[in-house]
Scaffold this motif. Structure first.
Motif, short mmCIF file in Angstrom:
data_model
loop_
_atom_site.label_atom_id
_atom_site.label_comp_id
_atom_site.label_asym_id
_atom_site.label_seq_id
_atom_site.Cartn_x
_atom_site.Cartn_y
_atom_site.Cartn_z
N VAL A 310 -63.29 37.99 21.98
CA VAL A 310 -63.80 37.76 20.62
C VAL A 310 -63.89 36.27 20.32
CG1 VAL A 310 -63.41 38.12 18.14
CG2 VAL A 310 -62.84 39.94 19.79
N GLY A 311 -65.08 35.82 19.90
CA GLY A 311 -65.26 34.48 19.38
C GLY A 311 -65.23 34.54 17.86
N GLU A 312 -64.46 33.66 17.23
CA GLU A 312 -64.31 33.67 15.76
C GLU A 312 -64.83 32.36 15.19
OE1 GLU A 312 -60.42 34.89 14.07
OE2 GLU A 312 -60.54 33.00 12.95
N LEU A 313 -65.88 32.43 14.40
CA LEU A 313 -66.49 31.25 13.81
C LEU A 313 -66.30 31.31 12.29
CD1 LEU A 313 -69.15 29.08 14.84
CD2 LEU A 313 -69.79 30.19 12.72
N THR A 314 -65.60 30.32 11.76
CA THR A 314 -65.34 30.24 10.32
C THR A 314 -66.17 29.12 9.72
OG1 THR A 314 -63.07 31.01 10.64
CG2 THR A 314 -63.57 29.94 8.55
N PHE A 315 -66.86 29.40 8.63
CA PHE A 315 -67.56 28.33 7.90
C PHE A 315 -67.07 28.34 6.46
CE2 PHE A 315 -70.11 32.12 7.46
CZ PHE A 315 -70.62 32.09 6.17
N GLU A 316 -66.76 27.15 5.98
CA GLU A 316 -66.17 27.03 4.64
C GLU A 316 -66.90 25.93 3.88
OE1 GLU A 316 -61.71 26.49 2.66
OE2 GLU A 316 -61.96 26.68 4.82
N LYS A 338 -72.78 31.57 20.66
CA LYS A 338 -73.50 32.68 21.32
C LYS A 338 -73.58 32.48 22.83
CE LYS A 338 -77.38 33.94 19.33
NZ LYS A 338 -78.65 33.84 18.59
N ALA A 339 -73.51 31.23 23.28
CA ALA A 339 -73.60 30.94 24.72
C ALA A 339 -72.26 31.14 25.43
CB ALA A 339 -74.09 29.51 24.93
N ARG A 340 -71.21 31.39 24.65
CA ARG A 340 -69.90 31.60 25.24
C ARG A 340 -69.82 32.99 25.88
NH1 ARG A 340 -66.80 27.54 26.23
NH2 ARG A 340 -64.91 28.74 25.79
N ASP A 341 -68.88 33.14 26.79
CA ASP A 341 -68.71 34.42 27.50
C ASP A 341 -67.82 35.35 26.67
OD1 ASP A 341 -68.76 36.41 29.36
OD2 ASP A 341 -67.20 35.52 30.63
N THR A 342 -68.36 35.80 25.54
CA THR A 342 -67.65 36.72 24.65
C THR A 342 -68.51 37.95 24.41
OG1 THR A 342 -68.56 35.54 22.73
CG2 THR A 342 -66.34 34.91 23.45
N GLN A 343 -67.89 38.99 23.92
CA GLN A 343 -68.61 40.24 23.64
C GLN A 343 -68.73 40.52 22.15
OE1 GLN A 343 -65.81 42.30 26.53
NE2 GLN A 343 -67.67 43.50 26.86
N VAL A 344 -67.86 39.92 21.37
CA VAL A 344 -67.88 40.10 19.90
C VAL A 344 -67.87 38.72 19.26
CG1 VAL A 344 -66.63 40.99 17.88
CG2 VAL A 344 -66.66 42.30 20.02
N LEU A 345 -68.71 38.53 18.25
CA LEU A 345 -68.73 37.28 17.49
C LEU A 345 -68.39 37.60 16.04
CD1 LEU A 345 -69.29 34.26 17.19
CD2 LEU A 345 -71.73 34.80 16.91
N ALA A 390 -78.22 37.80 18.18
CA ALA A 390 -77.09 37.51 19.07
C ALA A 390 -76.91 38.62 20.11
CB ALA A 390 -75.81 37.35 18.26
N ARG A 391 -76.56 38.20 21.32
CA ARG A 391 -76.24 39.17 22.37
C ARG A 391 -74.95 39.91 22.04
NH1 ARG A 391 -72.38 38.25 25.74
NH2 ARG A 391 -72.44 36.01 25.34
N GLN A 392 -73.99 39.19 21.45
CA GLN A 392 -72.71 39.79 21.10
C GLN A 392 -72.86 40.77 19.93
OE1 GLN A 392 -73.29 36.50 21.39
NE2 GLN A 392 -71.58 35.42 22.36
N LEU A 393 -71.88 41.64 19.79
CA LEU A 393 -71.75 42.46 18.59
C LEU A 393 -71.25 41.52 17.49
CD1 LEU A 393 -71.84 45.46 17.51
CD2 LEU A 393 -69.37 45.47 17.87
N VAL A 394 -72.02 41.38 16.42
CA VAL A 394 -71.68 40.41 15.37
C VAL A 394 -71.00 41.12 14.20
CG1 VAL A 394 -72.55 38.64 13.79
CG2 VAL A 394 -73.62 38.95 16.04
N ILE A 395 -69.87 40.59 13.77
CA ILE A 395 -69.13 41.10 12.62
C ILE A 395 -69.07 40.00 11.57
CG2 ILE A 395 -66.93 42.01 11.79
CD1 ILE A 395 -66.35 42.92 14.64
#
Length: 578
Positions: A310-316, A338-345, A390-395
């Motif tokens: 899981v990649g976690e991106l926070t914007f504030e 998105k270019a990282r080797d993750t499956q969920v963003l 995105a290739r990943q599943l985005v939440i």
């Protein structure tokens, strides 16, 4: 309990008033709203409504005697202070004095401000290092809803409010003066924590007046930093903020408002925009997530970390507003993530609003506001496009409330998870806009075309519970911000196998790239008419919002049918004379 005619009298239909309106509706009532315009009009509207009970969630104006002196229809003020606390600067003093516990009190309006008998009270522990808007939209808002529910239940049972008695040992609140700039003042030689607390206590309004680079500005959005320098010196620029040295360490200042000269009106803007050419020669730091490692204690408006798959991106972004440049920085961050080797963003907001769409203040400050709005809407569309493709599943994790394009940005994800108690405003029309952010694709995809039409045309807020009923939200997590973050991470870790999200995973595989591009083209064609050609008076509405022009009347959409019916059936003489 029978359905009551409850009228919400408020200075604005702000976040707390919206929460109260939604909560009362969920409890089976049909609340109506009166926005305080002028005393004569308000008295006429309240008297004509036939309301059983008047509640004031957010009232900056004094309640007219004609209203508070009514023998059968109480007017109840929701005051953001403990029992006995009085005055308009309750939260400012509570933060400044670092009180351990605070609360909200529901009291009956009388001639003397905040001195009426008590209907209800709810206390809470004060969070550490909290700014006023965060306190108001969090613990204060939660406690206010508890009090409003209690008032309604007590009113239905004939409860008599308890007079305020300062001789009681439990009554520790006192009358406090309105906080002035003299009470807020600081020196750059003071410690950074003290300066931050001063700014936090004035967050939102009015800000703290201070000298910076030879000018006088109101300061907002402060963040601590460990770097040192000569007190008052500007050490660095990062994104929209400037780093200013204090007596021991330093602070990032995110927003400023220039002190107005006679006849002038000024408004908040990102600090870098306000200081502009004065920052020549000041080092500019690289804030990209590729170069800046995640640090929860550092100033990082956009930050990223990975846990397993899981990649976690926070914007504030301050107040949830997203300027053209902020959107461009977020696009760059998303492309890297998105270019990282993750499956969920997992994308989530910070401690304030999730997002409220384009940055109206930056737009208003531009030489040609319409063209800046046009650039801003295309930039936020680019953010949504990155999420949709995105290739990943985005939440998306709705850590705070969202409005307009901010709601649609969240819906660009495959799964939407909301924090309990947030409010969504999925519409644009009141600002004179058709709307973009792929809403004509994402909103019908989630809720269906009929609900999408209803939400965008009625222009009313919806709760997280309603959003889940409309399938805009897949699940609702805890209200506590820290607990919600932990829950959100757990949901992201299990999203690929959780049967609850099976439909969302399947829907991702059916993405129609050509359709989403057609939606974007159609939306932007409409938005060009609105933003550049001012088809629906967007320019005037934007200006009124930025300069906080007071409304001249309560919008019809906020008036309940029973209030309209009652007023329409009354003799004109009674409507005018009460």
């Amino acid at each position: 309990m029978r359905s009551l005619k409850i009228l919400l009298l408020s200075s604005a239909f702000n976040g707390l008033t919206q929460r109260a309106w939604l909560d009362l509706r969920q409890a089976g009532h049909d609340p109506s709203v009166v926005l305080f315009t002028d005393e004569i009009t308000v008295c006429r509207q309240v008297e004509a409504s036939g309301a059983d009970l008047v509640i004031c969630p957010f009232l900056k104006d004094r309640v007219p005697e004609q209203l508070w002196n009514h023998p059968q229809r109480p007017v109840v003020i929701i005051h953001p202070g403990i029992v006995g606390d009085r005055g308009a600067s309750a939260l400012d003093w509570a933060i400044t004095r670092q009180v351990n516990r605070w609360g909200v009190t529901a009291l009956q309006a009388v001639e003397e401000m905040d001195a009426g008998p008590i209907w209800s009270t709810c206390e809470f522990y004060m969070p550490a290092d909290v700014r006023k808007s965060e306190l108001y939209n969090g613990p204060v808002s939660d406690a206010a809803i508890v009090c409003i529910r209690d008032v309604v239940e007590k009113f239905a049972t004939g409860f008599v409010p308890v007079p305020l008695d300062y001789t009681q040992p439990g009554v520790i609140g006192r009358l406090q003066p309105n906080m002035t700039q003299a009470d807020r003042t600081f020196s750059w030689f003071d410690c950074a924590a003290f300066i931050k607390r001063s700014i936090d206590a004035a967050d939102g309004q009015p800000g703290v007046l201070a000298s910076l680079l030879g000018g006088q500005y109101y300061l907002y959005d402060a963040h601590l930093d460990s770097r040192q320098g000569t007190p008052g010196e500007t050490l660095a620029v990062q994104d929209d903020a400037v780093l200013v040295a204090a007596g021991d360490h330093s602070l990032w200042i995110g927003s400023l408002k220039r002190k107005a000269q006679a006849g002038q009106e000024t408004f908040k803007l990102p600090a870098r925009h306000v200081l502009a050419e004065q920052l020549a020669g000041v080092p500019v730091l690289d804030s990209s997530i590729a170069q800046q490692r995640f640090n929860a204690l550092a100033y990082q408006p956009i930050r990223y970390r990975e846990t397993d798959h899981v990649g976690e991106l926070t914007f504030e972004f301050y107040n949830g507003a997203m300027s053209t440049e902020q959107c461009q920085r977020l696009v760059a961050a998303l492309r890297w993530a998105k270019a990282r080797d993750t499956q969920v963003l997992l994308i989530k907001g910070g401690r304030g609003s999730f997002s409220n769409g384009v940055h109206l203040n930056v737009i208003q400050a531009a030489k040609v506001p319409g063209l800046e709005a046009w650039a801003n809407i295309q930039a936020i569309d680019d953010v949504c496009q990155e999420l949709l493709t995105a290739r990943q599943l985005v939440i998306s994790g709705l850590t705070g409330s969202a409005g307009a394009g901010g709601v649609m940005l969240a819906l660009a994800a495959d799964i939407v998870l909301a924090r309990e108690g947030i409010v969504l405003n999925p519409h644009y029309k009141t600002m004179g806009l058709y709307g973009s952010e792929y809403w004509t694709y994402s909103l019908p995809r989630a809720a269906g075309s009929e609900v999408a039409h209803k939400l965008t045309e009625e222009c009313l807020p919806i709760s997280a519970v309603q959003a889940m009923e409309y399938a805009m939200v897949q699940d609702i997590g805890p209200r506590c911000p820290h607990t919600f973050d932990l829950w959100l991470s757990q949901q992201a870790q299990s999203a690929l196998t959780n049967p609850q999200y099976r439909d969302a995973r399947a829907r991702k595989a059916m993405l129609d790239i050509q359709q989403i591009e057609r939606c974007r083209e159609h939306e932007l064609a409409q938005m060009q008419l609105d933003m550049v050609q001012n088809r629906q008076q967007f320019a005037e509405k934007c200006r009124n919002f930025v300069f906080k022009r007071k409304t001249c009347q309560t919008p019809q959409r906020l008036i309940a049918p029973w209030a309209l019916t009652y007023e329409a059936g009354m003799p004109e003489s009674r409507m005018l004379n009460g």
